[in-house]
Design a protein around this motif. Structure first.
Motif, PDB file in Angstrom:
ATOM      1  N   GLN A  43       0.835  -1.200   0.000  1.00  0.00           N
ATOM      2  CA  GLN A  43       0.000   0.000   0.000  1.00  0.00           C
ATOM      3  C   GLN A  43       0.872   1.253   0.000  1.00  0.00           C
ATOM      4  O   GLN A  43       1.768   1.389   0.836  1.00  0.00           O
ATOM      5  CB  GLN A  43      -0.915   0.023   1.230  1.00  0.00           C
ATOM      6  CG  GLN A  43      -1.911  -1.119   1.262  1.00  0.00           C
ATOM      7  CD  GLN A  43      -2.866  -1.085   0.084  1.00  0.00           C
ATOM      8  OE1 GLN A  43      -3.476  -0.059  -0.215  1.00  0.00           O
ATOM      9  NE2 GLN A  43      -2.983  -2.202  -0.611  1.00  0.00           N
ATOM     10  N   LEU A  44       0.606   2.159  -0.938  1.00  0.00           N
ATOM     11  CA  LEU A  44       1.388   3.393  -1.025  1.00  0.00           C
ATOM     12  C   LEU A  44       1.147   4.275   0.191  1.00  0.00           C
ATOM     13  O   LEU A  44       0.017   4.406   0.665  1.00  0.00           O
ATOM     14  CB  LEU A  44       1.036   4.161  -2.299  1.00  0.00           C
ATOM     15  CG  LEU A  44       1.429   3.483  -3.612  1.00  0.00           C
ATOM     16  CD1 LEU A  44       0.946   4.320  -4.795  1.00  0.00           C
ATOM     17  CD2 LEU A  44       2.924   3.255  -3.689  1.00  0.00           C
ATOM     18  N   VAL A  45       2.226   4.867   0.684  1.00  0.00           N
ATOM     19  CA  VAL A  45       2.166   5.806   1.802  1.00  0.00           C
ATOM     20  C   VAL A  45       1.817   7.181   1.240  1.00  0.00           C
ATOM     21  O   VAL A  45       2.404   7.615   0.246  1.00  0.00           O
ATOM     22  CB  VAL A  45       3.523   5.847   2.540  1.00  0.00           C
ATOM     23  CG1 VAL A  45       3.580   6.979   3.537  1.00  0.00           C
ATOM     24  CG2 VAL A  45       3.787   4.511   3.215  1.00  0.00           C
ATOM     25  N   THR A  46       0.870   7.845   1.876  1.00  0.00           N
ATOM     26  CA  THR A  46       0.522   9.197   1.459  1.00  0.00           C
ATOM     27  C   THR A  46       1.140  10.175   2.448  1.00  0.00           C
ATOM     28  O   THR A  46       1.638   9.776   3.501  1.00  0.00           O
ATOM     29  CB  THR A  46      -1.013   9.381   1.416  1.00  0.00           C
ATOM     30  OG1 THR A  46      -1.548   9.083   2.708  1.00  0.00           O
ATOM     31  CG2 THR A  46      -1.653   8.470   0.387  1.00  0.00           C
ATOM     32  N   GLY A  47       1.115  11.432   2.115  1.00  0.00           N
ATOM     33  CA  GLY A  47       1.657  12.452   2.999  1.00  0.00           C
ATOM     34  C   GLY A  47       2.780  13.220   2.341  1.00  0.00           C
ATOM     35  O   GLY A  47       2.874  13.295   1.111  1.00  0.00           O
ATOM     36  N   SER A  48       3.649  13.747   3.172  1.00  0.00           N
ATOM     37  CA  SER A  48       4.737  14.604   2.700  1.00  0.00           C
ATOM     38  C   SER A  48       5.855  13.787   2.049  1.00  0.00           C
ATOM     39  O   SER A  48       5.923  12.566   2.199  1.00  0.00           O
ATOM     40  CB  SER A  48       5.310  15.387   3.883  1.00  0.00           C
ATOM     41  OG  SER A  48       5.961  14.488   4.777  1.00  0.00           O
ATOM     42  N   ILE A  49       6.731  14.476   1.365  1.00  0.00           N
ATOM     43  CA  ILE A  49       7.911  13.828   0.787  1.00  0.00           C
ATOM     44  C   ILE A  49       8.759  13.227   1.907  1.00  0.00           C
ATOM     45  O   ILE A  49       9.312  12.141   1.765  1.00  0.00           O
ATOM     46  CB  ILE A  49       8.740  14.821  -0.059  1.00  0.00           C
ATOM     47  CG1 ILE A  49       7.960  15.207  -1.315  1.00  0.00           C
ATOM     48  CG2 ILE A  49      10.100  14.239  -0.433  1.00  0.00           C
ATOM     49  CD1 ILE A  49       7.615  14.059  -2.245  1.00  0.00           C
ATOM     50  N   ALA A  50       8.831  13.890   3.046  1.00  0.00           N
ATOM     51  CA  ALA A  50       9.584  13.355   4.187  1.00  0.00           C
ATOM     52  C   ALA A  50       8.994  12.023   4.636  1.00  0.00           C
ATOM     53  O   ALA A  50       9.731  11.062   4.877  1.00  0.00           O
ATOM     54  CB  ALA A  50       9.596  14.355   5.343  1.00  0.00           C
ATOM     55  N   GLU A  51       7.680  11.931   4.734  1.00  0.00           N
ATOM     56  CA  GLU A  51       7.028  10.685   5.142  1.00  0.00           C
ATOM     57  C   GLU A  51       7.240   9.582   4.110  1.00  0.00           C
ATOM     58  O   GLU A  51       7.454   8.418   4.456  1.00  0.00           O
ATOM     59  CB  GLU A  51       5.533  10.919   5.374  1.00  0.00           C
ATOM     60  CG  GLU A  51       5.254  11.767   6.599  1.00  0.00           C
ATOM     61  CD  GLU A  51       3.818  12.256   6.664  1.00  0.00           C
ATOM     62  OE1 GLU A  51       3.229  12.158   7.753  1.00  0.00           O
ATOM     63  OE2 GLU A  51       3.283  12.733   5.637  1.00  0.00           O
ATOM     64  N   LYS A  52       7.224   9.947   2.844  1.00  0.00           N
ATOM     65  CA  LYS A  52       7.446   8.978   1.773  1.00  0.00           C
ATOM     66  C   LYS A  52       8.896   8.514   1.770  1.00  0.00           C
ATOM     67  O   LYS A  52       9.175   7.324   1.584  1.00  0.00           O
ATOM     68  CB  LYS A  52       7.049   9.579   0.430  1.00  0.00           C
ATOM     69  CG  LYS A  52       5.545   9.831   0.322  1.00  0.00           C
ATOM     70  CD  LYS A  52       5.188  10.563  -0.948  1.00  0.00           C
ATOM     71  CE  LYS A  52       3.694  10.843  -0.996  1.00  0.00           C
ATOM     72  NZ  LYS A  52       3.322  11.571  -2.224  1.00  0.00           N
ATOM     73  N   THR A  53       9.816   9.435   1.991  1.00  0.00           N
ATOM     74  CA  THR A  53      11.242   9.084   2.067  1.00  0.00           C
ATOM     75  C   THR A  53      11.483   8.160   3.256  1.00  0.00           C
ATOM     76  O   THR A  53      12.227   7.180   3.150  1.00  0.00           O
ATOM     77  CB  THR A  53      12.107  10.354   2.192  1.00  0.00           C
ATOM     78  OG1 THR A  53      11.884  11.177   1.031  1.00  0.00           O
ATOM     79  CG2 THR A  53      13.580  10.031   2.309  1.00  0.00           C
TER      80      THR A  53
END
Length: 126
Positions: A43-53
């Motif tokens: 499942q893809l993580v949503t949110g900020s680039i920091a959260e995705k990183t």
């Protein structure tokens, strides 16, 4: 494998999105495939680039552990961004994980798998 190549799989990281291994161990090194910001269920993580990183790094950490290595043994990373506008925010999270500052390449690409904004690959020693 008789070729000296050993596939690595961690149930704690995003499953491969195609016909490839999460990592391959060879010649005392671990070559980790690019990790996107998706959890162990894909499942893809949503949110900020920091959260995705952060999720990309969690996946790297789990795969390296399964391979008998760890983040502190990474010697080279490749970071792929959908847009360089994400560079500073990605770096803010990335530097928390890679305090030993391995060699790195960071490029912006036209598109990444599943439409994600960041993907990170790594090479580590065992």
């Amino acid at each position: 494998m008789s070729s000296g190549l050993t596939p690595v799989f961690s149930k704690d990281a995003c499953p491969p999105a195609g016909p490839y291994s999460q990592a391959i161990k060879a010649a005392g090194q671990v070559f980790v495939a690019g990790q996107i910001p998706a959890d162990s269920n894909g499942q893809l993580v949503t949110g900020s680039i920091a959260e995705k990183t952060e999720q990309c790094c969690k996946n790297l950490e789990a795969i390296l552990k399964a391979a008998g290595s760890e983040i502190s043994k990474v010697v080279k990373c490749g970071v792929f961004l959908s847009d360089m506008k994400h560079f500073a925010e990605m770096n803010g999270e990335y530097e928390k994980w890679f305090t030993h500052k391995p060699a790195r390449t960071c490029v912006a690409v036209r598109e990444l798998p599943k439409g994600v904004d960041v993907e990170i690959e790594a090479i580590a020693i065992q």
